[in-house]
Scaffold this motif. Structure first.
Motif, PDB file in Angstrom:
ATOM      1  N   ALA A 320       7.161   2.872  -1.705  1.00  0.00           N
ATOM      2  CA  ALA A 320       6.506   3.005  -0.397  1.00  0.00           C
ATOM      3  C   ALA A 320       5.203   2.209  -0.344  1.00  0.00           C
ATOM      4  N   ALA A 321       4.511   2.120  -1.465  1.00  0.00           N
ATOM      5  CA  ALA A 321       3.301   1.289  -1.589  1.00  0.00           C
ATOM      6  C   ALA A 321       2.304   1.544  -0.458  1.00  0.00           C
ATOM      7  N   GLU A 322       2.001   2.812  -0.250  1.00  0.00           N
ATOM      8  CA  GLU A 322       1.101   3.170   0.847  1.00  0.00           C
ATOM      9  C   GLU A 322      -0.345   3.194   0.345  1.00  0.00           C
ATOM     10  N   PHE A 323      -0.927   2.000   0.230  1.00  0.00           N
ATOM     11  CA  PHE A 323      -2.310   1.895  -0.211  1.00  0.00           C
ATOM     12  C   PHE A 323      -2.959   0.693   0.472  1.00  0.00           C
ATOM     13  N   SER A 324      -4.287   0.658   0.442  1.00  0.00           N
ATOM     14  CA  SER A 324      -5.023  -0.459   1.040  1.00  0.00           C
ATOM     15  C   SER A 324      -5.123  -1.579   0.018  1.00  0.00           C
ATOM     16  N   SER A 325      -4.285  -2.594   0.171  1.00  0.00           N
ATOM     17  CA  SER A 325      -4.250  -3.714  -0.767  1.00  0.00           C
ATOM     18  C   SER A 325      -5.346  -4.715  -0.446  1.00  0.00           C
ATOM     19  N   ILE A 326      -5.778  -5.449  -1.467  1.00  0.00           N
ATOM     20  CA  ILE A 326      -6.744  -6.535  -1.259  1.00  0.00           C
ATOM     21  C   ILE A 326      -6.158  -7.608  -0.343  1.00  0.00           C
ATOM     22  N   ARG A 327      -4.833  -7.672  -0.222  1.00  0.00           N
ATOM     23  CA  ARG A 327      -4.214  -8.701   0.621  1.00  0.00           C
ATOM     24  C   ARG A 327      -3.919  -8.197   2.033  1.00  0.00           C
ATOM     25  N   GLY A 328      -4.302  -6.952   2.342  1.00  0.00           N
ATOM     26  CA  GLY A 328      -3.974  -6.374   3.650  1.00  0.00           C
ATOM     27  C   GLY A 328      -2.703  -5.565   3.543  1.00  0.00           C
ATOM     28  N   ASP A 329      -1.785  -5.749   4.485  1.00  0.00           N
ATOM     29  CA  ASP A 329      -0.516  -5.019   4.432  1.00  0.00           C
ATOM     30  C   ASP A 329       0.234  -5.364   3.145  1.00  0.00           C
ATOM     31  N   PHE A 330       0.831  -4.351   2.532  1.00  0.00           N
ATOM     32  CA  PHE A 330       1.570  -4.566   1.288  1.00  0.00           C
ATOM     33  C   PHE A 330       2.956  -3.973   1.455  1.00  0.00           C
ATOM     34  N   LYS A 331       3.970  -4.767   1.126  1.00  0.00           N
ATOM     35  CA  LYS A 331       5.334  -4.228   1.149  1.00  0.00           C
ATOM     36  C   LYS A 331       6.160  -4.922   0.073  1.00  0.00           C
ATOM     37  N   PHE A 332       7.071  -4.166  -0.515  1.00  0.00           N
ATOM     38  CA  PHE A 332       7.961  -4.677  -1.547  1.00  0.00           C
ATOM     39  C   PHE A 332       9.275  -5.142  -0.941  1.00  0.00           C
ATOM     40  N   GLY A 333       9.855  -6.191  -1.545  1.00  0.00           N
ATOM     41  CA  GLY A 333      11.245  -6.500  -1.310  1.00  0.00           C
ATOM     42  C   GLY A 333      12.106  -5.524  -2.091  1.00  0.00           C
TER      43      GLY A 333
END
Length: 378
Positions: A320-333
């Motif tokens: 789910a990767a529900e965190f504030s990433s340094i790159r902005g939106d974060f999602k996995f393939g």
């Protein structure tokens, strides 16, 4: 009485094993990664879902066999909950089965070998960086945009070097007039190859030389006085670790990357600002990815309320990767490699006269690695 061990276990620290290179000429990369992990733990107040955070650092000595030994120790002796880190693709490839075959989650904070994105993808392997081909694929597009017709390529002859070359060859539409795969990590003298570059008279030179190899290359490129006739395009060769030494030679040079210190996201502003204040210099992309590794783990631990006993639930929370990433939106393939943007960056001086990089343009939006099609996970 039966509940006591479970309650005691719930109060234990969340244990993270972090494998990186802390000695040898590449030790500066590992130190930057460790500093970022320490900063992430500090930002979390030393807790994940109310449990203390314990990070166990291990030095792989830049050698696959040592990386595997250290991973085995973390998994079997220390019984960590998560294994993270890994700069080098050949070290990760030697180590990953020690983690995933023993029921541990492995988060790569840098290395992105093609096999782990494709045919050897695993439900318990995740990445907070990229797959090796992606950054040079973006560079191939840049070369096309800039009208480069004849390209010379140099890279070290190991897993990541081969992936980098494959990446740029995937997208570059011109002619490759020369290619040298140099010995790694032994070779630090590139004068013979640079003489071949001069003789070939390409429109541009593309190189991938991480760590101390990059600093050595940049110095020798400057000494060869090629910049006037053969512009340099790089991936993972120039970063905040090498810029204090090679900034003058590198000024104006171009590279591709998923991230830059000037990326305008709330998490990145906090990360870069606090990193500079704490350590006195800009963070590298190695540091940025390592920071995200800890924040990804934290998001999963928080989502399962600190109960790591349900392996499937923790995996779902990581996905789910529900965190504030340094790159902005974060999602996995579906192969657990990030789907993300890539940018063209240029070496510049900031307002204080310090060499850094700035974003010039966006090359790819929501880019997925080319090996995902070979991964059979849903």
């Amino acid at each position: 009485m039966m509940g006591a061990p479970a309650m005691a276990n719930a109060a234990d620290a969340v244990k993270i094993g972090f494998v990186t290179t802390l000695t040898t000429g590449a030790g500066a990369i590992g130190e930057d990664m460790r500093n970022a992990v320490d900063l992430a733990v500090e930002h979390l107040g030393g807790k994940m879902a109310g449990r203390d955070i314990e990070v166990i650092y291990e030095d792989d000595g830049f050698k696959p066999e040592i990386g595997k030994q250290k991973t085995d120790k973390l998994v079997k002796k220390d019984d960590v909950d998560f294994v993270a880190g890994y700069i080098w693709s050949h070290v990760l490839m030697a180590s990953y089965k020690s983690a995933v075959d023993n029921g541990k989650f492995l988060i790569s904070s840098n290395a992105g070998p093609s096999a782990l994105a494709g045919k050897l993808c695993h439900q318990d392997f995740f990445s907070t960086s990229w797959q090796n081909d992606q950054t040079p694929m973006a560079m191939g597009e840049v070369l096309n945009q800039r009208g480069i017709k004849k390209l010379y390529i140099m890279a070290p002859n190991y897993a990541a070097g081969k992936n980098m070359v494959t990446g740029v060859e995937r997208t570059f539409k011109g002619e490759i007039v020369g290619k040298d795969m140099t010995k790694f990590p032994a070779q630090l003298d590139f004068s013979a190859e640079l003489a071949k570059v001069r003789a070939a008279k390409p429109d541009a030179l593309f190189v991938f030389y991480p760590g101390k190899h990059g600093a050595q290359f940049m110095t020798q490129y400057a000494q060869a006085d090629l910049a006037k006739t053969v512009p340099l395009y790089t991936t993972f060769t120039i970063d905040s670790l090498s810029l204090p030494r090679v900034g003058e030679q590198a000024e104006g040079s171009l590279m591709t990357m998923f991230w830059s210190p000037d990326l305008d996201t709330p998490a990145n502003k906090k990360f870069v600002g606090d990193f500079k204040a704490k350590y006195g210099h800009y963070p590298s992309h190695y540091a940025a990815q390592s920071y995200d590794s800890i924040m990804l783990i934290n998001s999963a631990v928080e989502k399962v309320k600190g109960d790591l006993s349900n392996h499937d639930a923790v995996r779902d929370a990581l996905k789910a990767a529900e965190f504030s990433s340094i790159r902005g939106d974060f999602k996995f393939g579906h192969n657990h490699i990030p789907i993300q943007d890539f940018y063209l960056r240029q070496v510049v001086k900031d307002s204080d006269g310090v060499y850094t990089t700035k974003i010039v343009s966006k090359v790819y939006e929501d880019h997925q690695d080319p090996y995902a099609a070979e991964c059979e996970m849903k």
